[in-house]
Scaffold this active site. Structure first.
Site, mmCIF file in Angstrom:
data_model
loop_
_atom_site.group_PDB
_atom_site.id
_atom_site.type_symbol
_atom_site.label_atom_id
_atom_site.label_comp_id
_atom_site.label_asym_id
_atom_site.label_seq_id
_atom_site.Cartn_x
_atom_site.Cartn_y
_atom_site.Cartn_z
ATOM 1 C CE LYS A 151 -4.278 1.595 2.100
ATOM 2 N NZ LYS A 151 -4.970 1.863 0.853
HETATM 3 N N1 PMP Z 1 -7.534 -2.236 -2.946
HETATM 4 C C1 PMP Z 1 -6.965 -1.020 -2.979
HETATM 5 C C2 PMP Z 1 -6.133 -0.646 -4.144
HETATM 6 C C3 PMP Z 1 -7.163 -0.125 -1.917
HETATM 7 O O1 PMP Z 1 -6.601 1.086 -1.943
HETATM 8 C C4 PMP Z 1 -7.972 -0.511 -0.829
HETATM 9 C C5 PMP Z 1 -8.219 0.441 0.301
HETATM 10 N N2 PMP Z 1 -7.175 0.369 1.245
HETATM 11 C C6 PMP Z 1 -8.545 -1.789 -0.833
HETATM 12 C C7 PMP Z 1 -8.299 -2.626 -1.907
HETATM 13 C C8 PMP Z 1 -9.386 -2.275 0.317
HETATM 14 O O2 PMP Z 1 -8.545 -2.537 1.418
HETATM 15 P P1 PMP Z 1 -9.057 -2.382 2.913
HETATM 16 O O3 PMP Z 1 -10.213 -3.281 3.067
HETATM 17 O O4 PMP Z 1 -7.906 -2.793 3.741
HETATM 18 O O5 PMP Z 1 -9.439 -0.960 3.099
#
Ligand code: PMP
Length: 292
Positions: A151
């Site tokens: 991320k």
């Molecule tokens: N994919 C991407 C590219 C994201 O930015 C996010 C948001 N963080 C998610 C999936 C969903 O992840 P999460 O459930 O941890 O928020």
């Protein structure tokens, strides 16, 4: 009223919470971040988000100057300093200030930021009616270039996808990986439901290991629903009875149309609805208390 922002070990008023134009987070997107929800004085899945932040940092050889426990404390302190009860928390760690070259060795110390703010909730109609999603031409970054499991602050891949969705008037973009299999949406994970079975692509197919994804898979299993992590084609999605997206900010969002084709009967399906309701309840019950 201005917010109190955590910046490199101190809480400062937002007007003073500024970073250098030589910060490599700005110059190169060199850094990592998280998005975390605060519900009713509790931070949901705090440890999991902090763990992912440190994993992302490790993947790009970014040494966060404080440990995970101090990071959790910084997050809690920032929420408290703002007297927040419900909100959205954004920890960010950049490579820090360097020169105009990209070499991270020139950056002496990472910049650590925590923003805790109120959240702009999506309109309730979105959850009642469901959203339309389109498959876009922008492919997911390949894992051996910029891994979708990290991320990082470099979101151009997803922003290009979002721009395409915007141009076509859809709420979200469905991104395929370099082999043409489904990866995820621009900022959410993607699920399909067929014959009562819930399926989502494994992270190896180009999906972020979403914390909401993980929670929803666990909830579905505990409800006796079969959950599969498997390679999904666009055909799997077009022929699904139901589809939904998951993410920290959006929670569980029903997808009722894909590439102009109605999914199922074109309304949010029964399994999606159950998962939406259960997730909404669990997220508000299970977090780390902030003011205890
Ligand atoms: N994919 C991407 C590219 C994201 O930015 C996010 C948001 N963080 C998610 C999936 C969903 O992840 P999460 O459930 O941890 O928020």
């Amino acid at each position: 009223m201005g917010l109190q922002i955590y910046l490199n070990g101190r809480l400062v008023p937002q007007e003073e919470a500024t970073v250098s134009v030589f910060d490599h987070g700005l110059l190169y997107g060199d850094g990592v971040f998280e998005g975390i929800r605060l519900y009713k004085d509790r931070i949901f899945r705090l440890k999991e988000h902090v763990d992912r932040l440190y994993r992302s940092a490790r993947a790009i050889q970014l040494q966060i100057p404080i440990g995970p426990e101090a990071m959790e404390k910084a997050i809690i302190d920032t929420v408290r300093a703002n007297g927040l009860h419900d909100g959205y928390i954004r920890p960010i760690v950049t490579r820090g200030v360097g020169d105009l070259g990209l070499d991270p060795r020139k950056c002496s110390s990472p910049t650590v930021i925590v923003i805790a703010s109120t959240i702009q909730l999506y309109p309730p109609e979105l959850y009642e009616k469901g959203v339309e999603v389109v498959t876009v031409g922008t492919r997911k970054n390949v894992p051996d270039a910029v891994s979708p499991e990290v991320k990082s602050l470099n979101y151009l891949n997803m922003i290009l996808a979002k721009l395409e969705a915007n141009l076509s008037g859809a709420a979200e973009a469905l991104m395929l990986n370099h082999q043409g299999y489904i990866a995820e949406c621009s900022a959410d994970n993607f699920f399909v439901v067929r014959n009562g079975v819930v399926a989502t692509p494994p992270t190896s197919q180009g999906a972020l290991g979403g914390i909401t994804r993980e929670t929803v898979m666990g909830l579905a299993r505990s409800m006796g629903i079969t959950v599969q992590e498997r390679v999904l084609t666009r055909t799997d999605a077009w022929t699904a009875d139901e589809a939904f997206m998951t993410g920290t900010a959006a929670e569980v969002v029903p997808v009722v149309k894909l590439d102009g084709r109605p999914l199922g009967d074109g309304t949010p399906g029964p399994i999606t609805r159950r998962l939406m309701d259960t997730y909404a309840r669990v997220a508000r019950e299970e977090g780390t208390p902030v003011y205890a």
